[in-house]
Design a protein around this motif. Structure first.
Motif, short mmCIF file in Angstrom:
data_model
loop_
_atom_site.label_atom_id
_atom_site.label_comp_id
_atom_site.label_asym_id
_atom_site.label_seq_id
_atom_site.Cartn_x
_atom_site.Cartn_y
_atom_site.Cartn_z
N SER A 50 -1.50 -66.28 15.01
CA SER A 50 -2.83 -65.82 14.56
C SER A 50 -2.72 -65.12 13.21
O SER A 50 -3.66 -65.18 12.40
CB SER A 50 -3.44 -64.87 15.58
OG SER A 50 -3.65 -65.52 16.80
N MET A 92 -10.15 -67.20 18.24
CA MET A 92 -9.87 -67.11 19.66
C MET A 92 -11.04 -66.41 20.34
O MET A 92 -11.60 -65.47 19.80
CB MET A 92 -8.60 -66.27 19.82
CG MET A 92 -7.89 -66.44 21.09
SD MET A 92 -6.22 -65.76 20.94
CE MET A 92 -6.40 -64.27 21.90
N ASP A 168 -7.88 -71.31 16.66
CA ASP A 168 -6.92 -70.40 17.29
C ASP A 168 -7.04 -70.48 18.80
O ASP A 168 -7.99 -69.97 19.38
CB ASP A 168 -7.15 -68.97 16.80
CG ASP A 168 -5.95 -68.08 17.09
OD1 ASP A 168 -5.06 -68.49 17.87
OD2 ASP A 168 -5.89 -66.97 16.53
N GLU A 169 -6.07 -71.13 19.43
CA GLU A 169 -5.96 -71.24 20.89
C GLU A 169 -7.25 -71.66 21.58
O GLU A 169 -7.75 -70.97 22.47
CB GLU A 169 -5.46 -69.92 21.50
CG GLU A 169 -4.13 -69.51 20.86
CD GLU A 169 -3.21 -68.76 21.79
OE1 GLU A 169 -3.21 -69.10 22.99
OE2 GLU A 169 -2.51 -67.87 21.32
#
Ligand SMILES: Nc1ncnc2c1ncn2[C@@H]1O[C@H](COP(=O)(O)OP(=O)(O)OP(=O)(O)O)[C@@H](O)[C@H]1O
Ligand SMILES: [Mg+2]
Length: 243
Positions: A50, A92, A168-169
């Protein structure tokens, strides 16, 4: 034939050091994303994934090295300037407005003045990419499943007409079925020509869907290459796939 591959590079992260306060967490990292590529950045908890995305989107400044977006140095720019230049950062946790409808959440993606005139055209593009969202358009975002919410977040980012997606994820907290759906959706983006830098802990899924990948361990890139080759790499099999 155009043999100058450098002209295809959308994002070039060149030997960056990154950190917070006096704590360095990323060391000499270099990453490239080319037109039409889905590139994975994988690694365990706290490895610095991140942090690299935050540097690309302008939330933190590199201590050393450069970041080039579409050939221009962007290391000193603010997040809103990066969005204006065509970077879509899907963070995220998705950050939707749970009480607004799906459609209103998607439309929030076209807040920039230059995009307003093409709002409806782009909305139709989002629905063409994710037909399920059209059926759900009048429901509140908060009533959707995690996987559907992730589609809304990607759809909202698409409204920016971005030159690069960084995610992000997106599979975090989703059931295996939704993980697959979201991965398919992300691959569709790349197949439509949008370059994507995808951060994930779920290395197995990323190697299945991406063109190339980078492996980060404790802030250092330890391996990279075509995803199909990494799938069979002894280090990956041993450390991440439990084989
Ligand atoms: N705002 C912050 N201030 C200080 N340290 C931070 C901050 N954000 C992250 N870190 C530290 O930097 C390191 C890398 O964190 P980062 O969030 O980039 O990892 P990650 O690979 O994204 O991990 P995860 O998979 O858990 O999301 C960690 O040691 C973390 O504790
Ligand atoms: Mg993270």
């Amino acid at each position: 034939m155009n043999t100058d591959l450098s002209s295809d590079i959308v994002l070039k992260v060149n030997a960056v050091d990154l950190g917070y306060g006096s704590l360095q967490v990323v060391f000499n990292a270099s990453i490239e994303v080319r037109k039409g590529e889905l590139v994975g950045l994988v690694g365990g908890n706290g490895s610095g994934k991140s942090t690299i995305l935050r540097a690309v989107s302008g939330m933190i400044k590199p201590w050393a090295g450069q970041i080039l977006f579409k050939g221009e140095e962007i290391s000193g720019l603010e997040p809103h300037e990066m969005a204006e230049r065509g970077l879509a950062h899907v963070p995220m946790g998705r950050q939707l407005f749970p009480n607004l409808t799906v459609e209103d959440n998607i439309l929030l993606g076209s807040y920039l003045p230059r995009l307003r005139a093409r709002r409806n055209v782009n909305l139709e593009k989002v629905y063409a990419l994710f037909p399920d969202l059209k059926k759900l358009s009048t429901l509140t975002a908060g009533s959707l499943s995690g996987g559907q919410q992730q589609m809304v977040a990607i759809g909202r980012a698409l409204m920016l007409e971005p030159d690069l997606f960084i995610l992000d994820e997106p599979s975090l907290g989703l059931s295996p079925l939704y993980v697959k759906q979201v991965m398919h959706a992300i691959r569709k983006l790349a197949d439509l020509g949008f370059p994507v830098l995808l951060v994930e802990q779920n290395i197995k899924q990323v190697l299945q869907f991406s063109h190339r990948a980078y492996v980060l361990e404790n802030g250092r890139l330890v391996l990279d290459g075509p995803s199909s080759e990494l799938q069979g790499h002894p280090m990956i099999k041993k450390a991440y796939l439990g084989l």
